[in-house]
Scaffold this active site. Structure first.
Site, PDB file in Angstrom:
ATOM      1  N   HIS A  13      48.724  70.705  72.450  1.00  0.00           N
ATOM      2  CA  HIS A  13      49.804  69.861  72.977  1.00  0.00           C
ATOM      3  C   HIS A  13      50.677  70.658  73.948  1.00  0.00           C
ATOM      4  O   HIS A  13      50.997  70.181  75.051  1.00  0.00           O
ATOM      5  CB  HIS A  13      50.651  69.329  71.818  1.00  0.00           C
ATOM      6  CG  HIS A  13      51.933  68.681  72.242  1.00  0.00           C
ATOM      7  ND1 HIS A  13      52.048  67.326  72.438  1.00  0.00           N
ATOM      8  CD2 HIS A  13      53.149  69.213  72.511  1.00  0.00           C
ATOM      9  CE1 HIS A  13      53.298  67.043  72.812  1.00  0.00           C
ATOM     10  NE2 HIS A  13      53.977  68.177  72.856  1.00  0.00           N
ATOM     11  N   GLU A  14      51.056  71.863  73.558  1.00  0.00           N
ATOM     12  CA  GLU A  14      51.935  72.672  74.403  1.00  0.00           C
ATOM     13  C   GLU A  14      51.239  73.098  75.690  1.00  0.00           C
ATOM     14  O   GLU A  14      51.837  73.090  76.774  1.00  0.00           O
ATOM     15  CB  GLU A  14      52.433  73.897  73.626  1.00  0.00           C
ATOM     16  CG  GLU A  14      53.246  73.569  72.382  1.00  0.00           C
ATOM     17  CD  GLU A  14      54.468  72.712  72.667  1.00  0.00           C
ATOM     18  OE1 GLU A  14      55.014  72.800  73.787  1.00  0.00           O
ATOM     19  OE2 GLU A  14      54.881  71.943  71.776  1.00  0.00           O
ATOM     20  N   GLU A  69      55.739  63.949  76.657  1.00  0.00           N
ATOM     21  CA  GLU A  69      55.301  64.295  75.309  1.00  0.00           C
ATOM     22  C   GLU A  69      54.083  63.471  74.899  1.00  0.00           C
ATOM     23  O   GLU A  69      53.135  63.990  74.309  1.00  0.00           O
ATOM     24  CB  GLU A  69      56.445  64.079  74.307  1.00  0.00           C
ATOM     25  CG  GLU A  69      57.613  65.030  74.459  1.00  0.00           C
ATOM     26  CD  GLU A  69      57.219  66.473  74.264  1.00  0.00           C
ATOM     27  OE1 GLU A  69      56.258  66.743  73.513  1.00  0.00           O
ATOM     28  OE2 GLU A  69      57.858  67.348  74.867  1.00  0.00           O
TER      29      GLU A  69
END
Length: 268
Positions: free
Chosen positions: A127-128, A191
């Site tokens: 995700h990051e 996000e």
């Protein structure tokens, strides 16, 4: 003179930005900073974080994180694989992680309380890294530049008609409005996009994409069913879990193909 300055400000704002497409097909506005500048800012922020926070010296934890990062970045486009990705584990109970342009990844020790295995850790780090390859940092900088230029224009107009006090009021109120109405919704969009990119990335690397669901269920359980404060700008956790659940079956073939090709990470 005021008309000339106003025209110059608008020209700088428009000329510095360009419309491009993110890895998920979303149109985004970026520009104003080069990749070299982004990498430099990432390296500086990473160095400052290591100075301010206690860096973990547990060899097993550091090797674990580096192993997961190496497996993920091996599936990135060539421009990112050529970067030497540096990792650090920070002694901090907050279950958090981050990735920065220039190949920097930081993980708090608190993440190990919710990421119970290598697949769940890959969900966090994927995700990051998704933020990096989707150029989210550059996108946020571009938005901030636009907000600042817009406030400068509004302040100039207010100053021309209402005096110096009016210009000051516009600038003070405008910063809050930009944060609430302009930057925050974009952050939630980013996000969600990073979830999408990260889950696909972990599947391509040979990590089970269904474990992203378990990770967020663990995160919610650890926070007593509430979203942690640091997730205040993230999508609603329940919606996030539903989206990850929905995507997991479609990513199963990529995961199985990775496994068949010998991509079977053994990070611990």
């Amino acid at each position: 003179m005021k008309s000339l300055l106003l025209a110059l400000l608008i020209t700088v704002l428009v000329g510095a930005c360009a419309t491009t497409t993110s890895p998920t097909g979303r149109r985004q506005m970026v520009g104003g900073v080069s990749q070299a500048q982004l990498d430099q800012m990432g390296a500086q922020a990473f160095a400052e974080t290591k100075q301010k926070q206690k860096v973990g010296t547990d060899g097993r934890q550091n090797a674990y994180v580096q192993c997961v990062v190496d497996a993920l970045v091996a599936q990135l486009p060539q421009q990112y694989r050529g970067v030497r990705w540096e990792t650090a584990v920070f002694v901090d109970k907050e279950p958090n992680a981050f990735a920065l342009p220039g190949g920097k990844v930081g993980v708090n020790t608190g993440i190990f309380t919710v990421a119970k295995n290598q697949d769940q850790l890959a969900a966090v780090i994927g995700h990051e890294i998704g933020h990096v390859i989707a150029r989210h940092h550059e996108e946020r900088i571009t938005r901030q530049m636009g907000a600042q230029t817009g406030l400068a224009i509004a302040g100039m107009i207010a100053g021309a008609y209402g005096g110096e006090g009016a210009a000051s009021t516009v600038n003070q109120l405008g910063g809050s409005a930009a944060q609430t109405a302009f930057l925050l919704p974009g952050s939630r969009t980013q996000e969600t996009e990073a979830d999408d990119i990260g889950q696909r990335l972990m599947a391509d690397a040979g990590f089970n994409p269904a474990q992203a669901v378990d990770l967020w269920q663990n995160m919610m359980a650890a926070s007593g069913g509430r979203s942690p404060q640091w997730l205040s700008t993230h999508p609603d956790p329940a919606n996030r879990i539903r989206e990850l659940q929905h995507a997991a079956p479609s990513l199963a073939p990529a995961y199985q193909q990775a496994q068949a090709a010998g991509r079977r990470p053994k990070c611990g």
